[in-house]
Design a protein around this motif. Structure first.
Motif: not given
Length: 192
Positions: A1-23
């Protein structure tokens, strides 16, 4: 499994994408370790010590770092916790995923929609759902309708959008302009 990360407009917050449904539906925001007690995943992230916010979206987890925390140190720890959680297929919430829907906190202000404004409120909610929420989710957050009164729309920013330096501009220049254009009864948008 690979988890991608993306920057957000908020420098204190990162977005993590597990490649599957979270909610499966809705979103859920945790702003303290006490809030996180209903979710083993959120609790594990807060247990890192340098996390001040966790947000679950449909296909992502946004994590907000404490002031002074370095993402270069924190990111591998967050990825490790997320990998362990998703590989083990552990439940997102104590008692199952049904506890996950985002609901207003008990102390949220009641902006009391006037029943006479029902058509206007429906137009506003439709625009938020179809035009605003998808864009905000791309940035690792969510926006929640809180009410409409005397021409003012009250919205709450969540996840990466909460506390983001550009959230005021998003509300005023983006969302307010959109709502005013399509719903002439809207005179202003305020953070709730």
């Amino acid at each position: 499994m690979y988890i991608e990360t993306e920057a957000t407009p908020n420098p204190a917050t990162l977005k993590f994408l597990p490649g599957r449904q979270v909610m499966a539906a809705g979103t859920r925001e945790f702003t303290s370790p006490e809030d996180a007690e209903v979710s083993p995943l959120a609790q594990a992230l807060f247990d890192l010590g340098d996390v001040t916010g966790v947000f679950f979206g449909q296909g992502f987890v946004s994590v907000t770092a404490a002031p002074g925390a370095e993402w270069s140190d924190l990111k591998p720890q967050v990825v490790s916790i997320l990998l362990d959680h998703f590989v083990s297929e552990a439940p997102l919430f104590v008692g199952g995923d049904a506890a996950g829907f985002s609901v207003p906190a008990e102390d949220d202000a009641d902006y009391g929609d006037d029943p006479a404004d029902a058509d206007i409120v429906e137009q506003i909610k439709d625009l938020i759902e179809t035009r605003v929420r998808p864009a905000v989710a791309n940035d690792g957050g969510d926006i929640v309708y809180r009410g409409f009164r005397d021409g003012v729309v009250y919205l709450a920013m969540q996840g990466a959008c909460s506390g983001c330096p550009s959230s005021s501009a998003t509300l005023k220049q983006g969302i307010e302009s959109l709502l005013k254009h399509y719903v002439p009864e809207v005179t202003e948008v305020r953070a709730a």
